[in-house]
Design a protein around this motif. Structure first.
Motif, PDB file in Angstrom:
ATOM      1  N   ARG A  74       0.817  -1.218   0.000  1.00  0.00           N
ATOM      2  CA  ARG A  74       0.000   0.000   0.000  1.00  0.00           C
ATOM      3  C   ARG A  74       0.847   1.263   0.000  1.00  0.00           C
ATOM      4  O   ARG A  74       0.482   2.272  -0.615  1.00  0.00           O
ATOM      5  CB  ARG A  74      -0.920  -0.015   1.219  1.00  0.00           C
ATOM      6  N   TRP A  75       1.993   1.224   0.705  1.00  0.00           N
ATOM      7  CA  TRP A  75       2.858   2.412   0.786  1.00  0.00           C
ATOM      8  C   TRP A  75       4.278   2.016   0.366  1.00  0.00           C
ATOM      9  O   TRP A  75       5.165   1.827   1.216  1.00  0.00           O
ATOM     10  CB  TRP A  75       2.862   2.969   2.201  1.00  0.00           C
ATOM     11  N   PRO A  76       4.538   1.893  -0.930  1.00  0.00           N
ATOM     12  CA  PRO A  76       5.881   1.491  -1.395  1.00  0.00           C
ATOM     13  C   PRO A  76       6.976   2.466  -0.972  1.00  0.00           C
ATOM     14  O   PRO A  76       8.144   2.088  -0.889  1.00  0.00           O
ATOM     15  CB  PRO A  76       5.732   1.468  -2.925  1.00  0.00           C
ATOM     16  N   ALA A  77       6.609   3.715  -0.675  1.00  0.00           N
ATOM     17  CA  ALA A  77       7.618   4.713  -0.296  1.00  0.00           C
ATOM     18  C   ALA A  77       8.254   4.402   1.051  1.00  0.00           C
ATOM     19  O   ALA A  77       9.256   5.039   1.424  1.00  0.00           O
ATOM     20  CB  ALA A  77       6.987   6.105  -0.262  1.00  0.00           C
ATOM     21  N   LEU A  78       7.712   3.441   1.811  1.00  0.00           N
ATOM     22  CA  LEU A  78       8.287   3.106   3.114  1.00  0.00           C
ATOM     23  C   LEU A  78       9.733   2.631   2.999  1.00  0.00           C
ATOM     24  O   LEU A  78      10.517   2.796   3.936  1.00  0.00           O
ATOM     25  CB  LEU A  78       7.443   2.035   3.803  1.00  0.00           C
ATOM     26  N   ILE A  79      10.073   2.024   1.859  1.00  0.00           N
ATOM     27  CA  ILE A  79      11.454   1.539   1.703  1.00  0.00           C
ATOM     28  C   ILE A  79      12.248   2.429   0.755  1.00  0.00           C
ATOM     29  O   ILE A  79      13.324   2.043   0.307  1.00  0.00           O
ATOM     30  CB  ILE A  79      11.476   0.079   1.195  1.00  0.00           C
ATOM     31  N   SER A  80      11.702   3.595   0.455  1.00  0.00           N
ATOM     32  CA  SER A  80      12.416   4.498  -0.457  1.00  0.00           C
ATOM     33  C   SER A  80      13.508   5.288   0.256  1.00  0.00           C
ATOM     34  O   SER A  80      14.369   5.872  -0.403  1.00  0.00           O
ATOM     35  CB  SER A  80      11.429   5.466  -1.125  1.00  0.00           C
ATOM     36  N   HIS A  81      13.471   5.323   1.594  1.00  0.00           N
ATOM     37  CA  HIS A  81      14.460   6.086   2.353  1.00  0.00           C
ATOM     38  C   HIS A  81      15.003   5.220   3.481  1.00  0.00           C
ATOM     39  O   HIS A  81      14.240   4.528   4.170  1.00  0.00           O
ATOM     40  CB  HIS A  81      13.827   7.358   2.909  1.00  0.00           C
ATOM     41  N   PRO A  82      16.311   5.231   3.715  1.00  0.00           N
ATOM     42  CA  PRO A  82      16.886   4.384   4.786  1.00  0.00           C
ATOM     43  C   PRO A  82      16.292   4.661   6.161  1.00  0.00           C
ATOM     44  O   PRO A  82      16.185   3.740   6.990  1.00  0.00           O
ATOM     45  CB  PRO A  82      18.377   4.741   4.745  1.00  0.00           C
ATOM     46  N   PHE A 145      10.639  -6.821  -1.850  1.00  0.00           N
ATOM     47  CA  PHE A 145      10.005  -5.591  -2.326  1.00  0.00           C
ATOM     48  C   PHE A 145      11.017  -4.667  -2.998  1.00  0.00           C
ATOM     49  O   PHE A 145      10.674  -3.945  -3.936  1.00  0.00           O
ATOM     50  CB  PHE A 145       9.284  -4.886  -1.178  1.00  0.00           C
ATOM     51  N   TYR A 146      12.269  -4.682  -2.517  1.00  0.00           N
ATOM     52  CA  TYR A 146      13.305  -3.927  -3.226  1.00  0.00           C
ATOM     53  C   TYR A 146      13.484  -4.478  -4.646  1.00  0.00           C
ATOM     54  O   TYR A 146      13.600  -3.724  -5.611  1.00  0.00           O
ATOM     55  CB  TYR A 146      14.634  -4.004  -2.478  1.00  0.00           C
TER      56      TYR A 146
END
Length: 366
Positions: A74-82, A145-146
């Protein structure tokens, strides 16, 4: 409201997939424990082992896997930043891991704590329980997911490249059509000039012959325009018909020598109306600039990977140049470049002659 089942359906698939995965892992883990007990001479009951594996180990990891997968879906941006990844790991260590320990201690009947010493012993006993499997599950889900985001970016890049290529091809196609539309009226204008010269000479018979030849030329133009390429042999026949029309105007003054024409030209491709502008340019700078006969050479020279088409005519210094628009050569050069990156036109004075040379790769005609 009708769209809500479609939003729930992916999450239901995630839950079902996690249940199936961890059930399979529980089956294998219980089987390994059962095998180890048999080798150690201990009696054990496989269904009971399977139930223990599933309830104590699989259930918490199913919950963890579902929470992580649903959140990252639902929120792919959760792994966009360390920082987000560190925060999720902190929640795993500070919230989920203690809750998992409490759950497993409850399942094992170890929650009867009567003193701080009992609590400390329970903490030491549970400290390493499930740690490896929990952090391993966390790392595996993040890695998946990465990888999925990387594949999606790669596919998006490929789609953008394909869209850009299709757009470029469409633009090149439109440019080719524009060049062709520009060239055909140019050819028609020059052919009508030849007929108008016959009309001005008050020779009705020759003018009628010219109109008949022009109609044959126009048939070829319409036919050739339906494809991207034609054979060099077809272009040579068209040029010979065009010269027959011009000969009605110039008479015996129009002389052209053709060398190297053979059957091999049928299998070499070129843009429609390639040779006519070259020959027309030679006529304009030869017959229109002098009173004597023409001296035009058209030659076909075969190389190992290309065909050279060369048109030459005298470059007279004592006669003024014909004030043509220069559209034919420039148009031909652009159309060659669009047809094939190795096709090219070289034009310029060489000694006492003007040379226009086309290099055609040995590609099959349409």
């Amino acid at each position: 409201m009708s769209s809500s089942p479609y939003r729930i359906q992916p999450f239901a698939r995630i839950v079902l997939s996690m249940v199936v995965l961890w059930t399979a892992i529980s089956v294998l883990g219980a089987l390994q424990t059962y095998s180890d007990n048999l080798r150690a001479g201990q009696s054990s009951h496989y269904p009971a082992l399977l139930a223990t594996w599933f309830v104590e180990y699989a259930v918490p990891l199913i919950v963890l896997s579902c929470i992580l997968c649903i959140a990252l879906t639902r929120w792919p941006a959760l792994i966009s930043h360390p920082c987000n990844v560190v925060a999720m790991f902190a929640c795993l260590v500070l919230l989920f891991q203690p809750a998992q320990w409490m759950y497993m201690a409850w399942q094992r009947g170890m929650l009867q704590v009567s003193s701080l010493e009992d609590a400390w012993q329970l903490l030491m006993r549970m400290l390493l329980v499930g740690w490896f499997s929990t952090t391993g599950t966390f790392a595996a889900i993040l890695a998946f997911f990465y990888w999925r985001q990387s594949k999606e970016r790669e596919l998006a890049w490929q789609r953008s490249q394909t869209d850009m290529l299709n757009l470029r091809l469409a633009l090149e196609e439109q440019r080719m059509l524009a060049l062709r539309a520009q060239l055909e009226p140019h050819f028609l204008f020059n052919a009508l000039n030849a007929i108008s010269a016959l009309v001005r000479s008050d020779d009705k018979r020759l003018a009628l012959q010219g109109i008949g030849r022009l109609s044959e030329l126009l048939r070829y133009v319409l036919s050739a325009s339906s494809g991207h390429t034609v054979s060099v042999a077809a272009e040579l026949r068209f040029v010979q018909d065009y010269l027959a029309l011009q000969r009605l105007r110039y008479g015996e003054r129009l002389r052209m020598q053709v060398d190297g024409a053979g059957e091999g030209l049928e299998h070499i491709a070129c843009p429609p109306l390639l040779l006519q502008p070259l020959v027309e340019n030679a006529l304009r700078h030869d017959l229109d600039c002098s009173e004597g006969p023409s001296d035009i050479h058209l030659s076909f020279i075969r190389e190992h990977d290309a065909l050279l088409v060369r048109v030459t005519n005298p470059a007279r210094c004592d006669t003024p140049a014909n004030p043509g628009a220069g559209l034919g050569l420039a148009n031909t050069r652009d159309r060659l470049r669009l047809m094939h990156p190795e096709a090219a036109l070289f034009a310029g004075r060489q000694g006492e002659r003007f040379v226009a040379e086309v290099r055609l790769p040995l590609a099959q005609a349409d």
